[in-house]
Design a protein around this motif. Sequence first.
Motif, PDB file in Angstrom:
ATOM      1  N   ASP A 215      -1.833   2.160  -0.457  1.00  0.00           N
ATOM      2  CA  ASP A 215      -2.324   1.606   0.811  1.00  0.00           C
ATOM      3  C   ASP A 215      -3.851   1.630   0.807  1.00  0.00           C
ATOM      4  O   ASP A 215      -4.471   2.587   0.343  1.00  0.00           O
ATOM      5  CB  ASP A 215      -1.800   2.417   1.997  1.00  0.00           C
ATOM      6  CG  ASP A 215      -0.290   2.316   2.143  1.00  0.00           C
ATOM      7  OD1 ASP A 215       0.272   1.288   1.719  1.00  0.00           O
ATOM      8  OD2 ASP A 215       0.322   3.269   2.666  1.00  0.00           O
TER       9      ASP A 215
ATOM     10  N   SER B 186      -1.611  -3.278   1.267  1.00  0.00           N
ATOM     11  CA  SER B 186      -1.157  -2.545   0.083  1.00  0.00           C
ATOM     12  C   SER B 186      -1.519  -3.333  -1.166  1.00  0.00           C
ATOM     13  O   SER B 186      -1.460  -4.570  -1.181  1.00  0.00           O
ATOM     14  CB  SER B 186       0.360  -2.322   0.131  1.00  0.00           C
ATOM     15  OG  SER B 186       0.714  -1.504   1.216  1.00  0.00           O
TER      16      SER B 186
ATOM     17  N   ASN C  71       2.702  -5.832   3.819  1.00  0.00           N
ATOM     18  CA  ASN C  71       1.376  -5.310   3.466  1.00  0.00           C
ATOM     19  C   ASN C  71       0.881  -5.870   2.127  1.00  0.00           C
ATOM     20  O   ASN C  71      -0.313  -6.104   1.949  1.00  0.00           O
ATOM     21  CB  ASN C  71       1.405  -3.785   3.437  1.00  0.00           C
ATOM     22  CG  ASN C  71       1.226  -3.187   4.815  1.00  0.00           C
ATOM     23  OD1 ASN C  71       1.133  -3.903   5.803  1.00  0.00           O
ATOM     24  ND2 ASN C  71       1.171  -1.864   4.893  1.00  0.00           N
TER      25      ASN C  71
END
Length: 554
Positions: free
Chosen positions: A284, A294, A333
């Motif tokens: 992350d 991410s 992400n």
Amino acid sequence: MSLGQLASSAKPVLSRFLEETEYSVPACGWVLFFAVCNGTERAHVVNVRGDDFEQAWSNGMQRLRFWLKRQKTPPRWLRVDAVSEIRELSWLELKDTFAKTKTNYFKWGIGWDKELRIAVLEQELSGTSSLYTGDIRACTPHQRNLHRLLNRRFGVDRGWPKSDSDPMWVFRTRAVFANGHETLALEHEGNMAGVRRIETLDVGLVREVVRRSSAYLARQVRPDGRWHYGWAPAFDKPLPSYNSLRHASSAYALLEGWELTKEPKHLAAAERALEYLCRELIHDVRLPNGNEVSYLVDVGNEIKLGGNAVSLLALAKHAKLTGDTSRYSLMENLALGLLAMQDPATGSFVHVLEYPSLALKETTRTIYYDGEAAFGLLRLYELTGDPRWLQAVHKAMDHFIASEHWRAHDHWLGYCITEFTQHVPEEKYFLFGIQNVREHLDFVLTRLTTYPTLLELMMAAEKMFARMQNDGRLREILHAELDLEKFDRALNYRARYLLNGYFFPELAMFFKAPAKILGAFFIRHYGFRVRIDDVQHYLSGYVSYCDWLSGRRG
């Protein structure tokens, strides 16, 4: 399996094969090479002579029986080669031939005397890297490796000649291979010489190739989920490096294989690789604007556009096949990480950032990253229906058209345009998909190396063309812009030729650990290198080809 059983099935097939191909006995008489292998160790090879076929066969069997008395493991495979053509060259002439021949594409055996008493098969040279020193452009004699081979085979202290005037003899053979279940005549002409003769590919054969190569990939996933990255099979040496992008893309290919094989071990291995990917390789990161995304982090603290893309592909593929929605937030992400690398005005991507600073390291590294990124976003869009991902791909596609990305003939871009036109069926995108392959067909038909991504490129295009055939307006465009007969011929040729990079047992038996590489794919000009991403590309192409042959493709 006993030697007698293998030999009794091989002998009549070889005799008949020689008759059918109008075999003529060389001036030195009958010369046969017998290679016997237990499946786990490099084949034991003997070469024998005789005044006729029967005498040569008897001499070979006598030597093998004597050797087998000292072995603990029974034979599994028997290959017998009959020398069919011999040519004499000086060492200077042979070196010149090597220099003009692509690495490991020298298709002759080599002898050190005119009667071939000291002589080795082409496959023995390949299996010991005796013509490979790291140069991928041409065959390069490796003195130490050949010395070891000749010492082991004949007990002599010699290698490649020292004097340019020294005579050498090169030879070709006609061969059969027996495994106890069947005996196969091997190809004896062209670049496919030395492996089984395959006139056409049928569904059964391709499905078996997919099953075996998927099983190979599954075996490479360690209990902790990290891959055995690759092997130099001549001496069973592990490749020392690692690549996180290829970790993810190989998991994606294994899932494609499992979709066809349904083997539980294949899915379990892919899931271990995905768990390792999420646990160890994806991190992350907080963007300057405060948003969290991410990124897959690769060797050298690199964030690669393609790394995020193939991670997304693998996770989306798993979710689609299994219905597991637990990683949706991670996939979002990863996708947001891709969008952070895209210029919202032009649709272009930057390729490499530094981790954790996110400083730009390289604007452009490889064309592959662009197609991977757009394809990954499309797969997430198909899974979730979130319009953000399709909008980003739409911008990217217009950028690809404006910058003529089709000139790279990239297979990832082929996948992308095929999927994209399902959602945005505008004429300009179909034309772009045609351009991506049209000027490349001669290359597909003539490329010496197997080049497995070519089959992926062709199969992606075929899927789009099949849809175009079902639409009157698009069908007219397709027929006007593309020679479909040539396209089909190139596709099927490349699918068959890819088997020149497959470890059938009749080839694997000459390497250090045959069972370990059996069913794997290799890159011949890199010393028969077997690496997970090499297998990945062959496997993905053949899965798609199998679907096409089965009539499952739309």
